[in-house]
Write an enzyme that holds these catalytic residues in place. Structure first.
Site, PDB file in Angstrom:
ATOM      1  N   ASP A  67       0.752  -1.396  -0.149  1.00 37.58           N
ATOM      2  CA  ASP A  67       0.016  -0.066   0.036  1.00 37.58           C
ATOM      3  C   ASP A  67       0.910   1.092  -0.098  1.00 37.58           C
ATOM      4  O   ASP A  67       2.106   1.281   0.198  1.00 37.58           O
ATOM      5  CB  ASP A  67      -0.942   0.012   0.935  1.00 37.58           C
ATOM      6  CG  ASP A  67      -0.153  -0.531   2.503  1.00 37.58           C
ATOM      7  OD1 ASP A  67       0.921  -0.401   2.566  1.00 37.58           O
ATOM      8  OD2 ASP A  67      -1.050  -0.980   3.414  1.00 37.58           O
ATOM      9  N   ASN A 136      -7.310  -3.146  14.410  1.00 46.40           N
ATOM     10  CA  ASN A 136      -8.538  -3.399  14.059  1.00 46.40           C
ATOM     11  C   ASN A 136      -8.660  -4.489  13.008  1.00 46.40           C
ATOM     12  O   ASN A 136      -9.582  -4.786  12.694  1.00 46.40           O
ATOM     13  CB  ASN A 136      -9.130  -2.165  13.427  1.00 46.40           C
ATOM     14  CG  ASN A 136      -8.359  -1.336  11.958  1.00 46.40           C
ATOM     15  OD1 ASN A 136      -7.545  -2.430  11.611  1.00 46.40           O
ATOM     16  ND2 ASN A 136      -8.982  -0.525  11.365  1.00 46.40           N
ATOM     17  N   HIS A 138      -7.005  -4.911  10.239  1.00 45.26           N
ATOM     18  CA  HIS A 138      -6.874  -4.754   8.840  1.00 45.26           C
ATOM     19  C   HIS A 138      -5.407  -5.264   8.305  1.00 45.26           C
ATOM     20  O   HIS A 138      -4.679  -5.556   9.146  1.00 45.26           O
ATOM     21  CB  HIS A 138      -6.716  -3.151   8.453  1.00 45.26           C
ATOM     22  CG  HIS A 138      -5.632  -2.539   8.807  1.00 45.26           C
ATOM     23  ND1 HIS A 138      -5.649  -1.147   8.931  1.00 45.26           N
ATOM     24  CD2 HIS A 138      -4.323  -2.859   9.164  1.00 45.26           C
ATOM     25  CE1 HIS A 138      -4.458  -0.390   9.172  1.00 45.26           C
ATOM     26  NE2 HIS A 138      -3.574  -1.620   9.400  1.00 45.26           N
ATOM     27  N   GLU A 143      -9.568  -2.142   5.261  1.00 45.71           N
ATOM     28  CA  GLU A 143     -10.227  -1.612   6.558  1.00 45.71           C
ATOM     29  C   GLU A 143     -11.335  -2.598   6.905  1.00 45.71           C
ATOM     30  O   GLU A 143     -12.071  -2.784   6.103  1.00 45.71           O
ATOM     31  CB  GLU A 143     -10.454  -0.490   6.716  1.00 45.71           C
ATOM     32  CG  GLU A 143      -9.341   0.494   6.515  1.00 45.71           C
ATOM     33  CD  GLU A 143      -8.249   0.807   7.542  1.00 45.71           C
ATOM     34  OE1 GLU A 143      -8.370  -0.278   8.543  1.00 45.71           O
ATOM     35  OE2 GLU A 143      -7.606   1.712   7.788  1.00 45.71           O
TER      36      GLU A 143
END
Ligand code: PGA
Length: 243
Positions: A67, A136, A138, A143
């Site tokens: 990313d 979280n 990801h 996400e």
């Protein structure tokens, strides 16, 4: 999914580097999927050491990063381009033309993403994908949400991600709100996957990774669908794993 716990972050980093070195020695033309963030720093330090002291060569290795922040040019100090050159590529014998990192400033996101995915396919897919994990759940910047996008795309970063990554910027307002990320399908198409997690903050999500069903609300749980996933955790991140 196999969990392996290491006493320290250093031990985890060394073990991850050994696994990558084995892959590259067995196949000098290996295609590696690479991650940024704090987690792989120890691994990259160890790979640099293996290159310098033990002749591990990356001359024919190809890499694809997961990313990049949308809007950051490659020379921006917080860009993942900058991160990768600073922490790995400048210190090993990799060829520039074998390095692929999503652009943070593509003219046409959709066309750019299609080309990025196509390049992965052209080289025969990723042999070994390195992943970190967000608190979280990801992976890459995929996400949590109702749906996950299979291929490369521009994504809205979660509040938790913006907060977690604010430490690298002057303040949270400077963290880009969107990013370009490899999608779940491309990650799951890798032949082997290695997920690394260290530190107490990752303990809850690592615990959930072991016990939760497969849910888009914890994207890393989709890794359960893959037959070769090794999760390397240090003692702090392992503290909520059932023995
Ligand atoms: P970190 O980030 O390595 O900086 O904890 C991991 C991630 O968000 O995937």
């Amino acid at each position: 999914m196999q969990f392996q716990t290491f006493d320290t972050y250093e031990a985890l980093s060394k073990a991850a580097a050994v696994a990558i070195a084995e892959e590259v020695r067995a196949n000098p033309r290996a295609v590696l999927g690479l991650a940024t963030g704090s987690t792989p720093l120890g691994l990259y330090r160890e790979l640099i050491r293996l290159h310098r002291e033990e002749g591990l060569s990356f001359a024919q290795v190809k890499t694809f990063n997961l990313d990049e922040y949308y809007g950051l040019a490659p020379d921006h100090p917080q860009s993942y381009h900058h991160f990768m050159w600073e922490n790995l590529f400048s210190h090993i014998d990799i060829s520039k033309e074998n390095i692929n990192i999503p652009s943070g400033t593509p003219d046409d996101v959709d066309a750019y993403c299609r080309a990025y995915d196509a390049r992965i396919n052209e080289v025969g897919g990723i042999d070994l994908q390195i992943l970190g994990i967000g608190t979280n759940g990801h992976i890459g910047f995929n996400e949590p949400g109702e749906e996950l996008t299979p291929r490369c795309h521009r994504v809205q970063l979660a509040e938790a991600t913006i907060e977690a990554n604010a430490r690298f910027f002057d303040n949270a307002a400077d963290v880009p709100r969107t990013a370009i990320t490899m999608g779940m399908e491309s990650i799951l198409q890798a032949k082997k996957i290695m997920l690394l997690a260290n530190g107490e903050a990752k303990a809850p999500v690592i615990g959930k990774l072991q016990t939760s069903g497969i849910t888009t609300q914890i994207p890393a749980t989709l890794l359960r669908l893959h037959r070769h996933v090794h999760v390397y955790v240090d003692a702090a991140a392992a503290s909520q794993l059932a023995r």
